[in-house]
Enzyme design. Structure first.
Site, short mmCIF file in Angstrom:
data_model
loop_
_atom_site.label_atom_id
_atom_site.label_comp_id
_atom_site.label_asym_id
_atom_site.label_seq_id
_atom_site.Cartn_x
_atom_site.Cartn_y
_atom_site.Cartn_z
N PRO A 110 1.63 27.86 -32.53
CA PRO A 110 3.00 27.35 -32.55
C PRO A 110 3.07 25.95 -31.93
CG PRO A 110 2.81 29.24 -31.07
CD PRO A 110 1.49 29.08 -31.74
N VAL A 111 3.84 25.08 -32.56
CA VAL A 111 3.96 23.70 -32.08
C VAL A 111 4.95 23.64 -30.91
CG1 VAL A 111 4.76 21.39 -32.75
CG2 VAL A 111 3.45 22.77 -34.36
N GLY A 112 4.61 22.89 -29.89
CA GLY A 112 5.53 22.66 -28.78
C GLY A 112 5.68 23.85 -27.85
N ALA A 113 4.71 24.76 -27.87
CA ALA A 113 4.81 25.95 -27.03
C ALA A 113 3.96 25.84 -25.76
CB ALA A 113 4.40 27.18 -27.82
N GLY A 116 -1.26 23.81 -26.49
CA GLY A 116 -2.24 22.78 -26.84
C GLY A 116 -2.38 22.54 -28.33
N SER A 117 -1.28 22.71 -29.09
CA SER A 117 -1.37 22.51 -30.54
C SER A 117 -1.76 21.06 -30.88
CB SER A 117 -0.06 22.88 -31.23
OG SER A 117 0.98 22.08 -30.75
N ASP A 161 -6.48 19.56 -22.06
CA ASP A 161 -6.27 20.24 -23.34
C ASP A 161 -7.37 19.94 -24.36
OD1 ASP A 161 -3.94 21.12 -22.16
OD2 ASP A 161 -2.67 20.65 -23.87
#
Ligand code: PMV
Length: 334
Positions: A110-113, A116-117, A161
């Site tokens: 998931p982005v922005g979670a 570390g996307s 990250d």
């Protein structure tokens, strides 16, 4: 030629925020991956297709000064600046700025979670494109390039990250240097609040408080550093698994309290943390910058119960494992 590379998400086990002030941190790669296909194109342009970065379909093309968005979904667009920088950096390293490259991305992260996307997509892109251009880079070098991408896109970053995403397993990180800690299974549950905090803003907020009341904040950061050192000692020890988990859990709870004192927790994060502890987790804390994003719990034998408790408290649980492997070249099609 086509190359497929993948890189994992991460959780910070201990030491977020204090790591910004030169204290150590411990992070681990987890089994959620971003996949990047890279191939040449004849247009000399960079073309990025992001079909599933956990937001609906999006195709973006760059050429010279023009950027074409076929559709734009805020956060996905943010991820794309990491991809673009990663490609440009590798083209420079290979001295092939003229080479047209198309990358196609799919992701389970998931982005922005706070998982570390952005680092995973940068690392997977660097891995795929460097292989395509015939550059022989070690995982460590790819992690360092990933750090450069983060610095270019977001201005500041500790580099933890991209390092853990490239290397995999457990990493003890301090002032740009890392140590690979021995691998072990950790029965964890990650809980996503459903909203995201801005790492940049949260880091700036902590810095401001530190400048206002250094006599209070500095000892907190110092304690956080000590929590990390104690956790490292436990991870390296030959203690019984039960004792080891119990001690790590206690340190997680202390680390969460210290993060809360810095002001980076939210009502939702703390609700998920307490729900997990009530359901039998030995420890639970924020992971990443806070302000939303994720928490994680250590729950030997109680992962299902803790996942249910996180759902009831309004979060999205992910029962995940530590990923032994970092960057992986999955396929090379000549
Ligand atoms: O939310 P994340 O995973 O990007 O966490 C950032 C960790 C911080 O320590 C808050 C910032 C950093 O650069 O290390």
């Amino acid at each position: 030629m086509r190359v497929l590379a993948s890189a994992p998400a991460k959780i910070i086990l201990f030491g977020e925020h204090s790591v910004v002030y030169g204290k150590p941190a411990i992070a681990a790669a987890i089994n959620l991956r971003t996949y990047v296909w890279a191939e040449f194109n004849e247009k000399g342009a960079i073309k990025i297709e992001a079909k599933d970065i956990r937001v609906p379909g999006l195709t973006v093309s760059f050429s010279e000064d023009e950027i074409y968005f076929e559709s734009d979904y805020g956060k996905a667009a943010e991820v794309l600046s990491y991809v673009r920088q990663a490609i440009e950096l590798v083209r420079e390293e290979a001295d092939r700025r003229d080479r047209g490259i198309t990358v196609s991305i799919t992701s389970q992260i998931p982005v922005g979670a706070g998982l570390g996307s952005s680092a995973a997509v940068a690392v997977a892109t660097i891995g795929a494109v460097s292989k395509l251009l015939g550059l022989e880079l070690t995982r460590e070098e790819i992690g360092k390039l990933g750090h450069r991408v983060e610095l270019l896109v977001q201005g500041a970053s500790s580099g933890i990250d991209p390092t853990v995403s490239a290397i995999g397993g457990f990493i003890h990180y301090e002032k740009g240097k890392f140590e690979h800690l021995p691998f072990m299974e950790l029965p964890i549950v990650v809980g996503y609040t459903g909203s995201s905090g801005s790492t940049k803003e949260l880091v700036a907020m902590v810095r401001k408080t530190k400048e206002e009341i250094p006599e209070i904040i500095e000892p907190i950061l110092l304690s956080m550093g000590k929590v990390v050192e104690k956790a490292r000692e436990i991870l390296l020890s030959d203690l019984d698994e039960e004792v080891r988990f119990e001690r790590l859990g206690k340190l997680m709870n202390i680390n969460h309290g210290l993060l809360d004192a810095l002001g980076v927790s939210t009502k939702k994060l703390s609700e998920l943390v307490y729900a997990a502890r009530t359901a039998g987790a030995l420890g639970a804390k924020i992971t990443g910058a806070g302000g939303g994003g994720c928490m994680y719990a250590l729950a030997p034998g109680r992962q299902r119960e803790v996942a249910t408790a996180i759902t009831i408290a309004g979060g999205t649980p992910m029962i995940t494992e530590i990923s032994r492997e970092g960057l992986r070249i999955e396929e090379v099609i000549p």
